[in-house]
Design a protein around this motif. Structure first.
Motif, PDB file in Angstrom:
ATOM      1  N   ILE A  72       0.864  -1.180   0.000  1.00  0.00           N
ATOM      2  CA  ILE A  72       0.000   0.000   0.000  1.00  0.00           C
ATOM      3  C   ILE A  72       0.898   1.227   0.000  1.00  0.00           C
ATOM      4  CG2 ILE A  72      -1.686   1.307   1.336  1.00  0.00           C
ATOM      5  CD1 ILE A  72      -2.601  -1.427   2.521  1.00  0.00           C
ATOM      6  N   VAL A  73       0.659   2.131  -0.965  1.00  0.00           N
ATOM      7  CA  VAL A  73       1.496   3.327  -1.079  1.00  0.00           C
ATOM      8  C   VAL A  73       0.688   4.618  -0.947  1.00  0.00           C
ATOM      9  CG1 VAL A  73       3.244   2.138  -2.452  1.00  0.00           C
ATOM     10  CG2 VAL A  73       1.340   3.289  -3.617  1.00  0.00           C
ATOM     11  N   GLY A  74      -0.627   4.507  -0.861  1.00  0.00           N
ATOM     12  CA  GLY A  74      -1.457   5.687  -0.691  1.00  0.00           C
ATOM     13  C   GLY A  74      -2.884   5.294  -0.379  1.00  0.00           C
ATOM     14  N   TRP A  75      -3.650   6.228   0.190  1.00  0.00           N
ATOM     15  CA  TRP A  75      -5.015   5.891   0.589  1.00  0.00           C
ATOM     16  C   TRP A  75      -5.882   7.130   0.735  1.00  0.00           C
ATOM     17  CZ3 TRP A  75      -0.866   4.599   3.977  1.00  0.00           C
ATOM     18  CH2 TRP A  75      -0.670   5.497   5.019  1.00  0.00           C
TER      19      TRP A  75
ATOM     20  N   GLY B 245     -20.439   5.706   2.466  1.00  0.00           N
ATOM     21  CA  GLY B 245     -19.024   6.053   2.555  1.00  0.00           C
ATOM     22  C   GLY B 245     -18.195   5.358   1.506  1.00  0.00           C
ATOM     23  N   ALA B 246     -16.937   5.789   1.425  1.00  0.00           N
ATOM     24  CA  ALA B 246     -16.009   5.210   0.458  1.00  0.00           C
ATOM     25  C   ALA B 246     -14.601   5.262   1.024  1.00  0.00           C
ATOM     26  CB  ALA B 246     -16.073   5.963  -0.867  1.00  0.00           C
ATOM     27  N   ALA B 247     -13.759   4.378   0.521  1.00  0.00           N
ATOM     28  CA  ALA B 247     -12.342   4.353   0.861  1.00  0.00           C
ATOM     29  C   ALA B 247     -11.586   3.866  -0.365  1.00  0.00           C
ATOM     30  CB  ALA B 247     -12.075   3.442   2.056  1.00  0.00           C
ATOM     31  N   ALA B 248     -10.306   4.226  -0.454  1.00  0.00           N
ATOM     32  CA  ALA B 248      -9.513   3.834  -1.613  1.00  0.00           C
ATOM     33  C   ALA B 248      -8.075   3.565  -1.202  1.00  0.00           C
ATOM     34  CB  ALA B 248      -9.554   4.918  -2.686  1.00  0.00           C
ATOM     35  N   LEU B 249      -7.428   2.692  -1.958  1.00  0.00           N
ATOM     36  CA  LEU B 249      -6.026   2.343  -1.763  1.00  0.00           C
ATOM     37  C   LEU B 249      -5.306   2.387  -3.101  1.00  0.00           C
ATOM     38  CD1 LEU B 249      -6.468  -0.934   0.328  1.00  0.00           C
ATOM     39  CD2 LEU B 249      -5.499   1.187   1.229  1.00  0.00           C
ATOM     40  N   VAL B 250      -4.064   2.837  -3.079  1.00  0.00           N
ATOM     41  CA  VAL B 250      -3.167   2.632  -4.205  1.00  0.00           C
ATOM     42  C   VAL B 250      -2.193   1.543  -3.785  1.00  0.00           C
ATOM     43  CG1 VAL B 250      -1.441   3.641  -5.728  1.00  0.00           C
ATOM     44  CG2 VAL B 250      -3.389   5.020  -4.962  1.00  0.00           C
ATOM     45  N   ILE B 251      -2.130   0.485  -4.586  1.00  0.00           N
ATOM     46  CA  ILE B 251      -1.281  -0.668  -4.288  1.00  0.00           C
ATOM     47  C   ILE B 251      -0.274  -0.825  -5.417  1.00  0.00           C
ATOM     48  CG2 ILE B 251      -1.238  -3.165  -3.856  1.00  0.00           C
ATOM     49  CD1 ILE B 251      -4.097  -2.950  -2.831  1.00  0.00           C
TER      50      ILE B 251
END
Length: 388
Positions: A5-8, A217-223
């Motif tokens: 994981i590099v960002g969120w 709601g929402a959530a996000a990840l950069v992998i």
């Protein structure tokens, strides 16, 4: 460790009348890319976790991520669904693409908008995550299903109402300091334990405080793959991932064993080469307090039938030997179905980067995540470790 994981990004969970599924997706997409320090042109694949089931009139939602930028056009984008584990299903799919070297960088988004749906309809939609030939007429919807599970557990191991109230109180107390949580109020043990007009029985021995919240709601990840991640500002590695899918009918299982949960934890800890005691904290799927109680046993924290010890002796408090749900869990944070698993990974990455603010645990090294779909049907475990 092939992916990190590099960002969120993470919206507050709750009632978002001014938002839509599309606007929630666009919001966390842009924020996650900015946090990772990349643009949409750097993303090789998009995976969207969105349960829907009737909550939103707009279906076929994978391409809604592209509304954040025209530069996403023609990139692979897929929507995945696995009931309440939809978010983790999306995370694990992205990791598989990276492991297969089909992508170096993937964007994972989880989203749900539930609160615009009338209450009775919400119950009908959620009940679709059970086996309808057996459970379709269950009074109380999915809460009724877990009310039955709680009743069976009580029959075998005795009344655990004190333990359930302690779990609820613990998670509500933790949620006070979580800026993303839907309910930031310390309700206390006495309120959670007692039946009252504000805390009535909902199904079987479960009261309102034993049930997670209906949320938007929402959530996000950069992998990214590890080589790419190590060139970026932060890298939280997947030390292990495991997915164990079980039978849908509860009649084919001993439902109070959560055997799929146990299988997923065993596989993940074995892959990571660690024991449960090596973990610094766990975010686990407390859709109902009875679920967290049984999960203590399935993960191996206590023997079968002794899960109450973990909360009664303070092991799972934020300052205990194994903090469980320092975020406040689904109980306090809320449970927008498709976003939940992604949220668990975001908050765990924040913990490991020591960016969790008021919910921060002490000196975290390894974090564990358990996300469950249905009544212990879809079982996902991740073990995370910061490497940069």
């Amino acid at each position: 460790m092939t992916a990190c994981i590099v960002g969120w990004a993470h919206t507050p969970f709750g009632k978002h009348d001014a938002e839509t599924v599309e606007s929630l997706i666009v919001r966390v997409t842009n924020e996650a890319l900015e946090h990772a320090g990349i643009g949409p042109e750097d993303v090789d694949e998009v995976v969207l976790g969105h349960f829907n089931g009737g909550f939103s009139a707009q279906d076929f939602t994978a391409s809604l991520v592209f509304q954040a930028s025209d530069k996403f056009r023609f990139k692979p984008a897929t929507r995945v669904e696995n009931a309440c584990a939809t978010g983790s299903a999306a995370v694990h799919q992205a990791i598989k693409s990276i492991e297969a070297k089909r992508a170096k960088t993937a964007l994972v988004v989880g989203v749900e908008q539930m609160t615009r749906t009338p209450g009775p309809e919400i119950g009908n939609i959620l009940l679709k995550a059970s086996y309808l030939p057996e459970d379709g007429d269950t009074k109380g919807g999915f809460a009724g299903v877990f009310g039955q599970i709680a009743g069976r557990y009580f029959q075998r191991y005795g009344d655990q109402s004190d333990a359930l109230a302690m779990i609820a109180a613990k998670n509500h107390k933790n949620g006070v300091d979580n800026p993303y949580a839907q309910m930031r109020k310390d309700l206390g043990f006495d309120f959670c334990r007692a039946e009252s007009d504000k805390n009535p029985f909902v199904a079987g021995p479960l009261k309102r405080t034993d049930c997670s919240l209906v949320s938007d709601g929402a959530a996000a990840l950069v992998i990214a793959d590890t080589e790419t991640a190590l060139q970026m500002p932060r890298a939280v590695a997947f030390r292990a991932t495991a997915h164990a899918q079980d039978f849908l009918p509860m009649s084919k299982r001993d439902i109070i064993q959560f055997e799929g949960c146990a299988e997923a934890w065993q596989k993940a800890l074995g892959q990571a080469g660690v024991g449960l005691s090596d973990l610094s904290f766990i975010e686990t799927h407390d859709c109902f307090t009875i679920a967290e109680l049984i999960e203590y046993e399935a993960m191996g924290l206590t023997p079968r039938g002794e899960g109450a010890r973990a909360v009664k002796e303070g092991w799972t408090n934020r300052d205990g030997k194994l903090p469980v749900n320092p975020s406040g869990g689904l109980k306090s944070k809320g449970h927008p179905i498709g976003a939940t698993g992604v949220s668990m990974h975001v908050l765990s990455a924040m913990q490991l980067c020591e960016e969790a603010g008021g919910i921060q645990v002490r000196n975290p090294v390894l974090g564990g995540i358990f996300n469950m779909g249905g009544a212990a049907v879809a079982n996902y475990v991740s073990v995370l470790e910061r490497i940069k």
